[in-house]
Design an enzyme around this catalytic site. Structure first.
Site, PDB file in Angstrom:
ATOM      1  N   HIS A 135      -1.007  -3.599  47.245  1.00 55.13           N
ATOM      2  CA  HIS A 135      -0.164  -3.166  48.159  1.00 55.13           C
ATOM      3  C   HIS A 135      -0.672  -1.972  48.312  1.00 55.13           C
ATOM      4  CE1 HIS A 135      -1.260  -1.839  44.019  1.00 55.13           C
ATOM      5  NE2 HIS A 135      -0.452  -0.966  43.784  1.00 55.13           N
ATOM      6  N   ASP A 183      -3.496   4.210  44.958  1.00 53.52           N
ATOM      7  CA  ASP A 183      -5.110   4.069  44.850  1.00 53.52           C
ATOM      8  C   ASP A 183      -5.156   2.626  45.032  1.00 53.52           C
ATOM      9  OD1 ASP A 183      -2.859   3.051  42.829  1.00 53.52           O
ATOM     10  OD2 ASP A 183      -3.916   2.523  41.555  1.00 53.52           O
TER      11      ASP A 183
END
Length: 303
Positions: free
Chosen positions: A61, A65
């Site tokens: 996604h 991060d």
């Protein structure tokens, strides 16, 4: 043989002692990466692996991060004299996200091909990898990945001899191509046994327990799964932010009947994760705490 390296195990932010979660595999001269957050390049260097053969980069996604390290990685691959195209795979919006990130990496000596996942579950075949992307339960569109190395059946010499197939055609049939000889058509299924067990690896972060994860991880040789929280009093927080605990990941591993579980994607607040593993192993015995640089060599079973 599939080489596996868990480059990092941190969630949310890199720490001095824990890089952001990322996976890298090597098979037959081709490397595949899943997720590329900040500092992933350092993790690759620390593992002693090469940037040059990275052919495929998958994204679960588009939280920072998991993708913010991409521009730097692409530039480093270019500096490593990469010229062959690189394939990026991820949820809808990949082209837009990559285009925005490449503002700071505009010139590369190779093409970047973006493939957007359009269905809840979708299969891709790239560079010898069979990649199955499946949607999980996060607060943005997010996918887990199953990576498989398939293994064909054994070549049956007796059948080839009985059918009168010249030996110089055997290798062609083994590679899956039919041949014509003296007016007859010979197909691979005439001389190849049934497919043998291959290698199966499933990787998933940023999700609540999901049936799609159990289904796709079923029978995996290795499941690398997020365990954001280990403290049992953080279950409510896990539910709020759409993450999992160590114990929920262990339940997934048990339900999917995988061989081995590595936990990853830890909260920055987690320390002494090993202290919680005895309780995890009460649920799934073959569970291990993921660590930066943890490696495995996955081999085909001997028949």
């Amino acid at each position: 043989m599939l080489d596996v390296c868990l480059l990092g195990t941190a969630g949310m932010m890199p720490l001095p002692y824990r890089f952001l979660t990322s996976l890298m595999t090597r098979y037959n001269g081709s490397s595949l990466m899943i997720d590329c957050g900040e500092a992933t390049q350092i993790a690759v260097k620390k593992a002693g692996w090469s940037f040059h053969p990275i052919d495929v980069i998958c994204f679960t996604h588009y939280h920072a991060d998991h993708i913010s390290g991409l521009p730097g990685l692409l530039l480093t691959m270019g500096n490593a004299e990469r010229t062959q195209p690189v394939t990026l795979l991820g949820p809808k919006g990949l082209k837009r996200v990559v285009s925005a990130l490449r503002v700071i990496a505009p010139e590369l000596p190779f093409e970047v091909d973006c493939i957007e996942i359009t269905d809840a579950q979708q299969e891709f075949r790239l560079h010898g990898y069979k990649i199955t992307a499946f949607m999980v339960k996060h607060n943005v569109p997010c996918y887990g990945y199953t990576i498989e190395i398939e293994r064909q059946g054994r070549f049956c010499v007796e059948q080839a001899v009985q059918r009168g197939i010249p030996q110089n055609y055997w290798g062609v049939l083994q590679k899956g191509t039919q041949v014509e000889y003296e007016g007859s058509i010979f197909t691979p299924d005439m001389v190849m046994g049934p497919p043998r067990k291959g290698i199966k690896l499933t990787y998933c972060t940023d999700t609540r327990p999901a049936e799609s994860l159990v289904k796709n991880a079923a029978g995996s040789d290795l499941l690398i799964c997020e365990g954001m929280y280990a403290e049992k009093d953080k279950l409510a927080k896990a539910k709020q932010y759409k993450h999992m605990t160590f114990y929920e990941a262990a339940q997934i591993a048990r339900a999917a009947e995988v061989r081995e579980l590595w936990l990853t994607h830890f909260s920055p607040s987690l320390v002494h994760g090993e202290d919680y593993m005895p309780q995890v192993r009460e649920i799934f015995e073959n569970a291990y705490l993921g660590k930066d640089g943890k490696m495995a060599e996955m081999n085909f079973e001997e028949n």
